[in-house]
Design an enzyme around this catalytic site. Sequence first.
Site, PDB file in Angstrom:
ATOM      1  N   GLU A 184      -1.818  -5.723   8.316  1.00 19.76           N
ATOM      2  CA  GLU A 184      -1.027  -5.124   9.406  1.00 19.76           C
ATOM      3  C   GLU A 184      -1.687  -5.405  10.758  1.00 19.76           C
ATOM      4  O   GLU A 184      -2.914  -5.438  10.854  1.00 19.76           O
ATOM      5  CB  GLU A 184      -0.911  -3.606   9.197  1.00 19.76           C
ATOM      6  CG  GLU A 184      -0.070  -3.237   7.989  1.00 19.76           C
ATOM      7  CD  GLU A 184       0.169  -1.736   7.865  1.00 19.76           C
ATOM      8  OE1 GLU A 184      -0.167  -0.977   8.802  1.00 19.76           O
ATOM      9  OE2 GLU A 184       0.697  -1.327   6.810  1.00 19.76           O
TER      10      GLU A 184
ATOM     11  N   ASP B  94       0.841  -1.204   0.000  1.00 18.42           N
ATOM     12  CA  ASP B  94       0.000   0.000   0.000  1.00 18.42           C
ATOM     13  C   ASP B  94       0.877   1.255   0.000  1.00 18.42           C
ATOM     14  O   ASP B  94       0.369   2.378  -0.078  1.00 18.42           O
ATOM     15  CB  ASP B  94      -1.005  -0.006   1.160  1.00 18.42           C
ATOM     16  CG  ASP B  94      -0.342  -0.043   2.520  1.00 18.42           C
ATOM     17  OD1 ASP B  94       0.902  -0.160   2.586  1.00 18.42           O
ATOM     18  OD2 ASP B  94      -1.073   0.043   3.534  1.00 18.42           O
ATOM     19  N   SER B  95       2.215   1.062   0.015  1.00 18.91           N
ATOM     20  CA  SER B  95       3.136   2.174  -0.227  1.00 18.91           C
ATOM     21  C   SER B  95       2.933   2.720  -1.640  1.00 18.91           C
ATOM     22  O   SER B  95       3.450   3.783  -1.982  1.00 18.91           O
ATOM     23  CB  SER B  95       4.589   1.721  -0.032  1.00 18.91           C
ATOM     24  OG  SER B  95       4.839   0.517  -0.734  1.00 18.91           O
TER      25      SER B  95
ATOM     26  N   GLU C  53       8.698  -4.642  10.510  1.00 20.04           N
ATOM     27  CA  GLU C  53       9.112  -3.307  10.060  1.00 20.04           C
ATOM     28  C   GLU C  53       9.499  -2.432  11.249  1.00 20.04           C
ATOM     29  O   GLU C  53       8.781  -2.374  12.264  1.00 20.04           O
ATOM     30  CB  GLU C  53       7.961  -2.638   9.274  1.00 20.04           C
ATOM     31  CG  GLU C  53       8.334  -1.225   8.806  1.00 20.04           C
ATOM     32  CD  GLU C  53       7.400  -0.656   7.751  1.00 20.04           C
ATOM     33  OE1 GLU C  53       6.444  -1.342   7.336  1.00 20.04           O
ATOM     34  OE2 GLU C  53       7.634   0.507   7.351  1.00 20.04           O
TER      35      GLU C  53
ATOM     36  N   ASP D 266      -1.135  -6.168  -0.640  1.00 22.25           N
ATOM     37  CA  ASP D 266      -1.378  -5.516   0.649  1.00 22.25           C
ATOM     38  C   ASP D 266      -2.853  -5.139   0.755  1.00 22.25           C
ATOM     39  O   ASP D 266      -3.403  -4.529  -0.174  1.00 22.25           O
ATOM     40  CB  ASP D 266      -0.556  -4.212   0.678  1.00 22.25           C
ATOM     41  CG  ASP D 266       0.153  -4.014   1.987  1.00 22.25           C
ATOM     42  OD1 ASP D 266      -0.146  -4.739   2.946  1.00 22.25           O
ATOM     43  OD2 ASP D 266       1.023  -3.122   2.034  1.00 22.25           O
TER      44      ASP D 266
ATOM     45  N   LYS E  21      -1.614  -9.422   2.549  1.00 23.07           N
ATOM     46  CA  LYS E  21      -0.886  -8.959   3.752  1.00 23.07           C
ATOM     47  C   LYS E  21      -1.777  -8.048   4.581  1.00 23.07           C
ATOM     48  O   LYS E  21      -2.493  -7.206   4.036  1.00 23.07           O
ATOM     49  CB  LYS E  21       0.406  -8.224   3.346  1.00 23.07           C
ATOM     50  CG  LYS E  21       1.177  -7.691   4.555  1.00 23.07           C
ATOM     51  CD  LYS E  21       2.606  -7.334   4.218  1.00 23.07           C
ATOM     52  CE  LYS E  21       2.783  -5.965   3.620  1.00 23.07           C
ATOM     53  NZ  LYS E  21       2.314  -4.846   4.464  1.00 23.07           N
TER      54      LYS E  21
END
Length: 296
Positions: A125, A54-55, A192, A93, A123
């Site tokens: 978080e 999602d970057s 991270e 993501d 993915k």
Amino acid sequence: MSLTPIGEPRHKITTATLRDQKLHHEPITCLTAYDYAAARLVDEAGIDMVLVGDSLAQAMLGYENTLSVTMDEMLHHVKAVRRGVKNALLVADMPYGSYQLDSKTAVSNAARFVKEGGAEVVKIEGGEKRADLIRQIIDAEIPVAGHIGLTPQSVNVMGGYKVQGRSLGGIEQLMRDAVALDRAGVACLYLEGIPREVAAMITAEVSAPTIGIGAGPECDGQVLVFHDILNLTFGPPAKFLRRYGDAAALITNAVQAFRADVRSHQYPSDEESYHLPKETKAGLDTVLARKRTMQR
Ligand code: KIV
């Protein structure tokens, strides 16, 4: 298992391959990609995992943080990357808001990444509080990658992008998070922005392969953002970032050279132009000559 030499034919990477790599201490490589061209280059260079992170929000779309990027935007890019990736494991993501609200929507959004986008892993978080949701997504036959430590979707809760797990309490929480996600069955665990020592403890403790970013060298693998390693992001680099190329300089030089050539009539040349077939040219010359005679 031995390292596949660069340039050798490669096999399809699966979640089982990652576990094998952890077992045999063969470092796992992961890069982000957001479009077809980058995906092809990364895949053909032999990278094991391609993450449509999602970057994307900052790297490709110019948003301030990852919170704004939508399911539809992510899916659009996952589909493009899918078309470029052959051997690498494709991870998508899940964007902010696509899995935090209720588990039914979360599972259905995860399924969209697989069904419409062709992703092989999604993915998510968050730590132990996501364990139940992760089990439900895995129950729907979708492998899940966990992501703990500095989780950018929690930027407002963390009060900025801060290294996590620096205090004893923080370390205990991270260990609980890692173990809970490992027990839930994650295919791999992204770590991270955590101290090297903590990442090493987690890596030794869990059976899932750990993929670090700003988490030191003891992780089972490393991930970086494609645009970061190529100097295509604007702003100061993070401490952990290593630049492997200067695509910004390359692009700027090429664009400036094109501009200069056009302005000085150097581009396009005769060789770079299409020409009429001989017979058409002869006919055209006759017509033009007749026209000129009539004008006199
Ligand atoms: O979105 C992303 O690029 C990521 C990596 C930094 C792990 O989540």
